[in-house]
Enzyme design. Structure first.
Site, PDB file in Angstrom:
ATOM      1  N   GLY A  85       0.842  -1.191   0.000  1.00 34.65           N
ATOM      2  CA  GLY A  85       0.000   0.000   0.000  1.00 34.65           C
ATOM      3  C   GLY A  85       0.876   1.239   0.000  1.00 34.65           C
ATOM      4  O   GLY A  85       1.826   1.340   0.795  1.00 34.65           O
ATOM      5  N   GLY A 135      -0.486   4.672  -0.200  1.00 35.44           N
ATOM      6  CA  GLY A 135      -1.435   5.790  -0.193  1.00 35.44           C
ATOM      7  C   GLY A 135      -0.960   6.868   0.769  1.00 35.44           C
ATOM      8  O   GLY A 135       0.238   7.176   0.828  1.00 35.44           O
ATOM      9  N   VAL A 136      -1.893   7.424   1.533  1.00 37.32           N
ATOM     10  CA  VAL A 136      -1.573   8.535   2.443  1.00 37.32           C
ATOM     11  C   VAL A 136      -0.450   8.133   3.406  1.00 37.32           C
ATOM     12  O   VAL A 136       0.547   8.842   3.559  1.00 37.32           O
ATOM     13  CB  VAL A 136      -2.845   8.941   3.242  1.00 37.32           C
ATOM     14  CG1 VAL A 136      -2.508   9.920   4.354  1.00 37.32           C
ATOM     15  CG2 VAL A 136      -3.888   9.535   2.298  1.00 37.32           C
ATOM     16  N   ARG A 176      -1.952  -0.619  -6.026  1.00 37.51           N
ATOM     17  CA  ARG A 176      -3.074  -1.007  -6.872  1.00 37.51           C
ATOM     18  C   ARG A 176      -2.998  -0.298  -8.220  1.00 37.51           C
ATOM     19  O   ARG A 176      -3.420  -0.810  -9.227  1.00 37.51           O
ATOM     20  CB  ARG A 176      -4.390  -0.689  -6.166  1.00 37.51           C
ATOM     21  CG  ARG A 176      -5.524  -1.563  -6.623  1.00 37.51           C
ATOM     22  CD  ARG A 176      -6.658  -1.608  -5.669  1.00 37.51           C
ATOM     23  NE  ARG A 176      -6.993  -0.298  -5.126  1.00 37.51           N
ATOM     24  CZ  ARG A 176      -7.933  -0.098  -4.233  1.00 37.51           C
ATOM     25  NH1 ARG A 176      -8.621  -1.112  -3.779  1.00 37.51           N
ATOM     26  NH2 ARG A 176      -8.196   1.108  -3.785  1.00 37.51           N
ATOM     27  N   ARG A 177      -2.429   0.932  -8.209  1.00 35.41           N
ATOM     28  CA  ARG A 177      -2.338   1.697  -9.456  1.00 35.41           C
ATOM     29  C   ARG A 177      -0.874   1.898  -9.821  1.00 35.41           C
ATOM     30  O   ARG A 177      -0.220   2.841  -9.350  1.00 35.41           O
ATOM     31  CB  ARG A 177      -3.056   3.044  -9.282  1.00 35.41           C
ATOM     32  CG  ARG A 177      -4.592   2.862  -9.294  1.00 35.41           C
ATOM     33  CD  ARG A 177      -5.302   4.145  -9.011  1.00 35.41           C
ATOM     34  NE  ARG A 177      -5.049   4.590  -7.657  1.00 35.41           N
ATOM     35  CZ  ARG A 177      -4.999   5.867  -7.266  1.00 35.41           C
ATOM     36  NH1 ARG A 177      -5.166   6.823  -8.142  1.00 35.41           N
ATOM     37  NH2 ARG A 177      -4.782   6.171  -6.008  1.00 35.41           N
ATOM     38  N   LYS A 217      -6.287  -0.990  12.079  1.00 38.10           N
ATOM     39  CA  LYS A 217      -7.095  -1.228  13.289  1.00 38.10           C
ATOM     40  C   LYS A 217      -8.324  -2.063  13.018  1.00 38.10           C
ATOM     41  O   LYS A 217      -8.745  -2.862  13.861  1.00 38.10           O
ATOM     42  CB  LYS A 217      -7.478   0.078  13.991  1.00 38.10           C
ATOM     43  CG  LYS A 217      -8.064   1.173  13.095  1.00 38.10           C
ATOM     44  CD  LYS A 217      -6.973   1.995  12.488  1.00 38.10           C
ATOM     45  CE  LYS A 217      -7.427   2.833  11.338  1.00 38.10           C
ATOM     46  NZ  LYS A 217      -7.363   4.257  11.592  1.00 38.10           N
ATOM     47  N   GLY A 276      -2.796   7.366  15.849  1.00 38.48           N
ATOM     48  CA  GLY A 276      -1.733   7.859  14.957  1.00 38.48           C
ATOM     49  C   GLY A 276      -0.365   7.901  15.597  1.00 38.48           C
ATOM     50  O   GLY A 276       0.154   6.880  16.048  1.00 38.48           O
ATOM     51  N   LYS A 318     -10.466   0.855  17.594  1.00 37.56           N
ATOM     52  CA  LYS A 318      -9.353   1.281  18.457  1.00 37.56           C
ATOM     53  C   LYS A 318      -9.669   0.973  19.925  1.00 37.56           C
ATOM     54  O   LYS A 318      -8.783   0.567  20.689  1.00 37.56           O
ATOM     55  CB  LYS A 318      -9.096   2.769  18.247  1.00 37.56           C
ATOM     56  CG  LYS A 318      -8.512   3.072  16.858  1.00 37.56           C
ATOM     57  CD  LYS A 318      -8.631   4.541  16.505  1.00 37.56           C
ATOM     58  CE  LYS A 318      -7.948   4.853  15.191  1.00 37.56           C
ATOM     59  NZ  LYS A 318      -8.291   6.188  14.669  1.00 37.56           N
TER      60      LYS A 318
HETATM   61  N1  NAI Z   1      -4.695   8.069   7.120  1.00 38.87           N
HETATM   62  C1  NAI Z   1      -4.537   8.063   8.434  1.00 38.87           C
HETATM   63  O1  NAI Z   1      -4.511   9.116   9.099  1.00 38.87           O
HETATM   64  C2  NAI Z   1      -4.358   6.779   9.166  1.00 38.87           C
HETATM   65  C3  NAI Z   1      -4.526   5.561   8.552  1.00 38.87           C
HETATM   66  N2  NAI Z   1      -4.360   4.407   9.261  1.00 38.87           N
HETATM   67  C4  NAI Z   1      -4.523   3.121   8.621  1.00 38.87           C
HETATM   68  O2  NAI Z   1      -3.497   2.963   7.675  1.00 38.87           O
HETATM   69  C5  NAI Z   1      -3.945   2.156   6.591  1.00 38.87           C
HETATM   70  C6  NAI Z   1      -3.768   2.918   5.299  1.00 38.87           C
HETATM   71  O3  NAI Z   1      -4.481   4.126   5.360  1.00 38.87           O
HETATM   72  P1  NAI Z   1      -4.293   5.273   4.264  1.00 38.87           P
HETATM   73  O4  NAI Z   1      -2.897   5.323   3.817  1.00 38.87           O
HETATM   74  O5  NAI Z   1      -4.902   6.481   4.876  1.00 38.87           O
HETATM   75  O6  NAI Z   1      -5.243   4.735   3.131  1.00 38.87           O
HETATM   76  P2  NAI Z   1      -5.131   4.996   1.562  1.00 38.87           P
HETATM   77  O7  NAI Z   1      -6.427   4.603   0.983  1.00 38.87           O
HETATM   78  O8  NAI Z   1      -4.612   6.365   1.302  1.00 38.87           O
HETATM   79  O9  NAI Z   1      -3.990   3.969   1.138  1.00 38.87           O
HETATM   80  C7  NAI Z   1      -4.185   2.602   0.954  1.00 38.87           C
HETATM   81  C8  NAI Z   1      -3.493   2.250  -0.344  1.00 38.87           C
HETATM   82  O10 NAI Z   1      -3.493   0.845  -0.498  1.00 38.87           O
HETATM   83  C9  NAI Z   1      -3.699   0.578  -1.874  1.00 38.87           C
HETATM   84  N3  NAI Z   1      -4.206  -0.785  -2.026  1.00 38.87           N
HETATM   85  C10 NAI Z   1      -5.443  -1.251  -1.812  1.00 38.87           C
HETATM   86  N4  NAI Z   1      -5.501  -2.588  -2.079  1.00 38.87           N
HETATM   87  C11 NAI Z   1      -4.254  -2.944  -2.443  1.00 38.87           C
HETATM   88  C12 NAI Z   1      -3.678  -4.173  -2.814  1.00 38.87           C
HETATM   89  N5  NAI Z   1      -4.398  -5.299  -2.872  1.00 38.87           N
HETATM   90  N6  NAI Z   1      -2.366  -4.203  -3.140  1.00 38.87           N
HETATM   91  C13 NAI Z   1      -1.630  -3.073  -3.084  1.00 38.87           C
HETATM   92  N7  NAI Z   1      -2.123  -1.866  -2.725  1.00 38.87           N
HETATM   93  C14 NAI Z   1      -3.428  -1.826  -2.414  1.00 38.87           C
HETATM   94  C15 NAI Z   1      -4.679   1.638  -2.335  1.00 38.87           C
HETATM   95  O11 NAI Z   1      -4.636   1.821  -3.735  1.00 38.87           O
HETATM   96  C16 NAI Z   1      -4.177   2.861  -1.564  1.00 38.87           C
HETATM   97  O12 NAI Z   1      -3.231   3.601  -2.312  1.00 38.87           O
HETATM   98  C17 NAI Z   1      -5.402   1.808   6.920  1.00 38.87           C
HETATM   99  O13 NAI Z   1      -5.433   0.591   7.615  1.00 38.87           O
HETATM  100  C18 NAI Z   1      -5.815   2.937   7.859  1.00 38.87           C
HETATM  101  O14 NAI Z   1      -6.861   2.567   8.711  1.00 38.87           O
HETATM  102  C19 NAI Z   1      -3.995   4.407  10.591  1.00 38.87           C
HETATM  103  C20 NAI Z   1      -3.805   5.566  11.242  1.00 38.87           C
HETATM  104  C21 NAI Z   1      -3.993   6.858  10.599  1.00 38.87           C
HETATM  105  N1  LIG Z   2      -9.444   7.805  10.045  1.00 35.64           N
HETATM  106  C1  LIG Z   2      -8.656   7.738  11.218  1.00 35.64           C
HETATM  107  C2  LIG Z   2      -7.211   7.706  10.862  1.00 35.64           C
HETATM  108  C3  LIG Z   2      -6.344   7.382  11.998  1.00 35.64           C
HETATM  109  O1  LIG Z   2      -6.488   6.369  12.673  1.00 35.64           O
HETATM  110  C4  LIG Z   2      -8.914   8.955  12.075  1.00 35.64           C
HETATM  111  O2  LIG Z   2      -9.502   9.916  11.582  1.00 35.64           O
HETATM  112  O3  LIG Z   2      -8.546   8.928  13.251  1.00 35.64           O
HETATM  113 NA    NA Z   3      -0.247   5.306  18.160  1.00 34.63          NA
END
Ligand code: NAI
Ligand SMILES: N[C@@H](CC=O)C(=O)O
Ligand code: NA
Length: 430
Positions: A13, A15-16, A48-49, A107, A136, A207
């Protein structure tokens, strides 16, 4: 002494969070190597992309085949930041089977299948770390699991979702609409892929399950957590809260119950006094109070969401797991020996703020007060406002069980003079 063979890390992954993990791994490579005792090599990035331009990442490392990546057999650490249940769950267990330890921010998956994932890690003698999964950047999992391992935690209470705190804060302080604030939180990278998880409280409940499990050395799953989201909190609720010298926050509360023989875990909006430290937690910040026998009250505060703060927690785990790999050990696994049952919400005791629409005629207040008394719910204050032959009655109770309050509200709804129950909100932090 520095090991020359690098630790191979796969990122699932990008992403963000994943993109920030990759950036920090590259920009801080020398410091990470010095702290771990071996260089860290980004060995593959599953996305994924594949066509998207990813600054700082060698395109040769990018693959869409996450399964093949975790099966390589030469990986030391797999960082899972895809999110969701599948394919994340299978990728993590496959990573263990093929010799890697895992760092995850997921989580939702840990709250659903944490026990099975820990068992898989144990079976293969590998680490499963997930500091980023709760609050976070704030160190919370490790303090609970390690620093407080000799104490007895009785209560964990706080704000554990950045998106909803951001929205509630905007609604309260700028009068922004719910959708406008949610769109901004999404654009800033705080929200989950499906923001329903945030606003309906699923993310905070996941959480809470993780925190309760670690804090009380027991197993608590997402389904055990009572959950109400914040999507129905209105401007009128904020106005009522202000009149009481309170604001509204989405809280996660995990407590020992029944003289410590069980636990409760719940997530819901609650009024808290403006004088309480949680009232001044702004934007996407999180804050968590931990109350323990010997330590007393501890407060953990910081950025609860966003790419870089979350990556900070992931990188902390990466260093810890890397050090374990170098020294041939693993960190602490799941501790669920206490095996405490999870009590229902009905047993939770707290205060309530109830707003009723009633007929504005003599005797109504007495009728309403009788219903509270019949259910053993003691009234603290009552405020009445007339509006065109109808009145709004705001009742704040002393501490009562959720079951008693539920019975009271049901009986109130059956009174002819009660036109409707406009809102029920718990009052915490007093
Ligand atoms: N954004 C935040 O503030 C926080 C996020 N998290 C957790 O971190 C994880 C990721 O979150 P984000 O980065 O925000 O989400 P996101 O949606 O920005 O990134 C996830 C990425 O995984 C990719 N993806 C999906 N399926 C895939 C696969 N089969 N193979 C490869 N890549 C794949 C997607 O295309 C995407 O780019 C989640 O579990 C989220 O709950 C935890 C704490 C804070
Ligand atoms: N979507 C979650 C991301 C961090 O865990 C949040 O807003 O807290
Ligand atoms: Na933490």
């Amino acid at each position: 002494m520095m090991r020359t063979r690098p630790l191979k890390v796969a990122l699932l992954g990008c992403g963000v969070v994943g993109s920030e993990v990759a950036r920090i791994m590259t920009t801080h490579a020398d410091d990470l190597a010095a702290r771990i005792g071996a260089p860290v090599e980004l060995a593959g990035v599953a996305v994924r992309r594949p066509d998207k331009v990813r600054e700082g990442i060698d395109p040769a490392l990018v693959t869409t085949d996450a399964t093949a990546l975790v099966k390589r057999g030469d990986l030391d650490i797999v960082v899972e930041v895809i999110g969701g249940i599948e394919p994340a769950r299978t990728l993590i267990t496959t990573a263990f089977e093929h010799g890697a330890s895992v760092v995850s921010a997921n989580k939702a998956l840990l709250a659903q299948d944490g026990a099975a994932l820990h068992a898989a890690a144990d079976e293969h003698g590998k680490d499963l770390y997930y500091e980023a999964a709760v609050a976070g950047a704030i160190p919370l999992i490790r303090p609970l699991r390690e620093s407080l391992a000799g104490d007895k935690v009785n209560r964990v209470l706080g704000i554990v979702n950045g998106t909803t705190n951001f929205i509630l804060d905007k609604m309260d302080t700028t009068g922004a609409g719910y959708q406008e604030a949610l769109d901004e939180a999404t654009a800033l990278g705080y929200a989950e892929a499906d923001p329903t998880a945030d606003v309906e409280g699923f993310d905070a409940a996941a959480k809470a399950a993780i925190l309760a499990g670690i804090a009380f050395h027991t197993r608590v799953r997402l389904d055990d957590v009572y959950r109400e989201g914040m999507s129905e909190v209105t401007a009128a609720d904020f106005a009522s809260a202000k009149e009481m010298g309170c604001t509204i926050k989405l809280l996660a509360i995990c407590e020992r119950a029944g003289d410590g023989a069980s636990v409760t875990a719940r997530v819901h909006p609650a009024m808290i006094p403006l004088s309480h430290p949680l009232a001044s937690v702004r934007g996407a910040y999180n804050a968590v109070f931990v109350e323990s026998d010997a330590s007393g009250q501890l407060m953990f505060y910081g950025p609860g969401a966003g790419g870089a703060p979350t990556a900070s927690a992931v990188l902390g785990d990466l260093v810890a797991v890397g050090r374990n790999r170098i020294s041939g050990t693993t960190g602490p696994g799941e501790s669920a020996y206490a095996a405490l049952p999870v009590s229902s919400m009905g047993e939770v005791v707290t205060r309530y703020h109830i707003s009723l629409d009633v007929a504005d005629k003599p005797g109504v207040l007495a009728q309403v007060a009788t219903v509270f008394a019949e259910h053993g719910v003691s009234i603290d204050t009552v405020r009445q406002q007339g509006k065109d032959g109808e009145a709004s009655l705001v009742v704040v109770t002393h501490r009562a069980s959720d079951a008693a309050l539920g019975g009271t509200v049901e009986a109130l709804r059956n009174l002819d003079t009660v036109r409707g129950v406009a809102s029920i909100m718990r009052v915490e932090g007093e």
